[in-house]
Design a protein around this motif. Structure first.
Motif, short mmCIF file in Angstrom:
data_model
loop_
_atom_site.label_atom_id
_atom_site.label_comp_id
_atom_site.label_asym_id
_atom_site.label_seq_id
_atom_site.Cartn_x
_atom_site.Cartn_y
_atom_site.Cartn_z
N ILE A 193 0.85 -1.19 0.00
CA ILE A 193 0.00 0.00 0.00
C ILE A 193 0.88 1.24 0.00
O ILE A 193 1.79 1.36 0.82
N ASN A 194 0.60 2.16 -0.92
CA ASN A 194 1.35 3.42 -0.97
C ASN A 194 0.77 4.35 0.10
O ASN A 194 -0.35 4.84 -0.01
N VAL A 195 1.55 4.59 1.13
CA VAL A 195 1.13 5.40 2.26
C VAL A 195 0.84 6.85 1.85
O VAL A 195 0.02 7.52 2.47
N ASN A 196 1.48 7.31 0.79
CA ASN A 196 1.32 8.70 0.37
C ASN A 196 0.09 8.95 -0.50
O ASN A 196 -0.26 10.10 -0.74
N THR A 197 -0.56 7.89 -0.96
CA THR A 197 -1.73 8.07 -1.82
C THR A 197 -2.97 7.31 -1.34
O THR A 197 -4.07 7.60 -1.79
N ALA A 198 -2.80 6.37 -0.42
CA ALA A 198 -3.91 5.53 0.03
C ALA A 198 -4.92 6.34 0.84
O ALA A 198 -4.56 7.26 1.56
N ASP A 199 -6.19 5.93 0.72
CA ASP A 199 -7.22 6.56 1.54
C ASP A 199 -7.25 5.88 2.91
O ASP A 199 -6.57 4.88 3.16
N ALA A 200 -8.05 6.44 3.81
CA ALA A 200 -8.11 5.95 5.19
C ALA A 200 -8.57 4.50 5.26
O ALA A 200 -8.07 3.71 6.07
N GLU A 201 -9.50 4.11 4.42
CA GLU A 201 -10.02 2.75 4.44
C GLU A 201 -8.93 1.74 4.11
O GLU A 201 -8.80 0.71 4.78
N LEU A 202 -8.12 2.03 3.14
CA LEU A 202 -7.04 1.14 2.75
C LEU A 202 -5.94 1.12 3.81
O LEU A 202 -5.43 0.06 4.18
N LEU A 203 -5.58 2.28 4.33
CA LEU A 203 -4.56 2.35 5.37
C LEU A 203 -4.98 1.58 6.62
O LEU A 203 -4.15 0.96 7.28
N ALA A 204 -6.25 1.61 6.94
CA ALA A 204 -6.76 0.94 8.14
C ALA A 204 -6.60 -0.58 8.07
O ALA A 204 -6.63 -1.25 9.10
N GLU A 205 -6.39 -1.12 6.88
CA GLU A 205 -6.19 -2.57 6.73
C GLU A 205 -4.78 -3.01 7.13
O GLU A 205 -4.54 -4.20 7.32
N LEU A 206 -3.87 -2.08 7.25
CA LEU A 206 -2.50 -2.42 7.62
C LEU A 206 -2.43 -2.87 9.07
O LEU A 206 -3.17 -2.37 9.92
#
Length: 93
Positions: A32-45
């Protein structure tokens, strides 16, 4: 079949099914690109979740892009242990 044996067999089948499904979870997924991902995607980390995902977005909007996993320590609540869990699962391009 007595109840105790049925319970043991049920537990065994459950354990086997968890073992088989963990192979599915362990499949390679694109980082996941931390600089472009939305909150929903980041929350999966691992170790992130909704509130830290929002904090990551706020930090990058306020102070600029992240260049490495270690830069994520700029976010409150993210320390070295979380950064270690994220290695190989995030990019910064």
């Amino acid at each position: 079949m007595n109840m105790k044996l049925k319970g043991v067999l049920a537990a065994l089948l459950f354990s086997i099914s968890l073992g088989l499904s963990s192979g599915v979870l362990a499949q390679d997924v694109a980082p996941i690109n931390v600089n472009t991902a939305d909150a929903e995607l980041l929350a999966e980390l691992p170790g992130i979740g909704p509130s830290r995902a929002d904090a990551i977005i706020e930090e990058r909007e306020t102070n600029g892009a992240f260049e490495s996993a270690a830069d994520l320590e700029r976010v409150s609540g993210i320390g070295p242990a979380t950064v270690d869990r994220l290695q190989g699962q995030v990019t910064f391009e």
